[in-house]
Every structure is written in C-alpha cells, then in structure tokens.
Design a protein around this motif. Structure first.
Motif, PDB file in Angstrom:
ATOM      1  N   ILE A  94      33.924 -72.877  37.801  1.00 53.04           N
ATOM      2  CA  ILE A  94      32.839 -73.309  38.675  1.00 53.04           C
ATOM      3  C   ILE A  94      33.492 -74.029  39.852  1.00 53.04           C
ATOM      4  O   ILE A  94      34.302 -74.929  39.652  1.00 53.04           O
ATOM      5  N   LYS A  95      33.145 -73.613  41.067  1.00 53.06           N
ATOM      6  CA  LYS A  95      33.732 -74.208  42.267  1.00 53.06           C
ATOM      7  C   LYS A  95      32.704 -75.108  42.944  1.00 53.06           C
ATOM      8  O   LYS A  95      31.610 -74.669  43.293  1.00 53.06           O
ATOM      9  N   CYS A  96      33.045 -76.366  43.137  1.00 57.22           N
ATOM     10  CA  CYS A  96      32.157 -77.311  43.803  1.00 57.22           C
ATOM     11  C   CYS A  96      31.962 -76.875  45.258  1.00 57.22           C
ATOM     12  O   CYS A  96      32.937 -76.660  45.977  1.00 57.22           O
ATOM     13  N   CYS A 114      29.745 -82.660  40.401  1.00 55.55           N
ATOM     14  CA  CYS A 114      31.163 -82.334  40.444  1.00 55.55           C
ATOM     15  C   CYS A 114      31.957 -83.383  39.675  1.00 55.55           C
ATOM     16  O   CYS A 114      31.683 -84.578  39.778  1.00 55.55           O
ATOM     17  N   GLU A 115      32.938 -82.926  38.919  1.00 55.14           N
ATOM     18  CA  GLU A 115      33.786 -83.850  38.155  1.00 55.14           C
ATOM     19  C   GLU A 115      34.683 -84.681  39.071  1.00 55.14           C
ATOM     20  O   GLU A 115      35.127 -85.756  38.679  1.00 55.14           O
ATOM     21  N   PRO A 168      26.005 -83.693  43.525  1.00 54.60           N
ATOM     22  CA  PRO A 168      25.218 -82.732  42.743  1.00 54.60           C
ATOM     23  C   PRO A 168      25.157 -81.365  43.426  1.00 54.60           C
ATOM     24  O   PRO A 168      25.220 -81.266  44.655  1.00 54.60           O
ATOM     25  N   PHE A 169      25.044 -80.305  42.607  1.00 56.23           N
ATOM     26  CA  PHE A 169      24.863 -78.956  43.138  1.00 56.23           C
ATOM     27  C   PHE A 169      24.287 -78.061  42.058  1.00 56.23           C
ATOM     28  O   PHE A 169      24.270 -78.406  40.883  1.00 56.23           O
ATOM     29  N   TYR A 170      23.773 -76.904  42.471  1.00 60.94           N
ATOM     30  CA  TYR A 170      23.205 -75.926  41.548  1.00 60.94           C
ATOM     31  C   TYR A 170      24.237 -74.856  41.217  1.00 60.94           C
ATOM     32  O   TYR A 170      25.039 -74.472  42.059  1.00 60.94           O
ATOM     33  N   VAL A 171      24.177 -74.354  39.978  1.00 64.65           N
ATOM     34  CA  VAL A 171      25.046 -73.271  39.523  1.00 64.65           C
ATOM     35  C   VAL A 171      24.154 -72.146  39.001  1.00 64.65           C
ATOM     36  O   VAL A 171      23.271 -72.387  38.192  1.00 64.65           O
TER      37      VAL A 171
END
Length: 67
Positions: free
Chosen positions: A13-15, A41-42, A47-50
């Motif tokens: 998963i890419k931020c 994101c770690e 925050p973001f959607y996947v």
C-alpha cells in the motif's frame, strides 16, 4: 521497488501523501478478494482511502522425468 515497476505491480500500500510503502497483511482478512477501507499512514500519519482487488497469477512447468 524495481525501476520499471509501478505501484500496481507490487504487493504494498503506497501512501498518497508521502509515498511510504506499507504491508497490506494487517489490513485484510484471509478471504478478502476486493474492498475498500480508510487508514492512516504508518510514517506521516495522514489518513487516506484504499481500494483493492486481488488477482491470481499462475505459472506452470513440465515435471522432470526422473528415470
């Protein structure tokens, strides 16, 4: 990631904010083939959607004769 690979070619998963690559295993259940979720994101904590869709890739080769 290799020079000629795109994000769609890697298992990560890419931020979208900082481009940090993260493992997807902690976010999916065993039988999940597609879906969507929100995460932070770690690295940058934004925050973001996947959205995800699983695919299978098969290869085959002849069995070597052991005579």
């Amino acid at each position: 990631m290799k020079k000629d690979e795109s994000v769609s070619d890697i298992d990560a998963i890419k931020c979208p904010h900082c481009e940090y690559l993260m493992d997807y295993d902690p976010y999916l259940d065993v039988c999940d083939m597609s879906g969507e979720f929100e995460m932070d994101c770690e690295k940058c904590r934004m925050p973001f959607y996947v959205n995800f869709c699983s695919a299978f890739h098969f290869t085959s080769e002849k069995v070597k004769d052991e005579k």
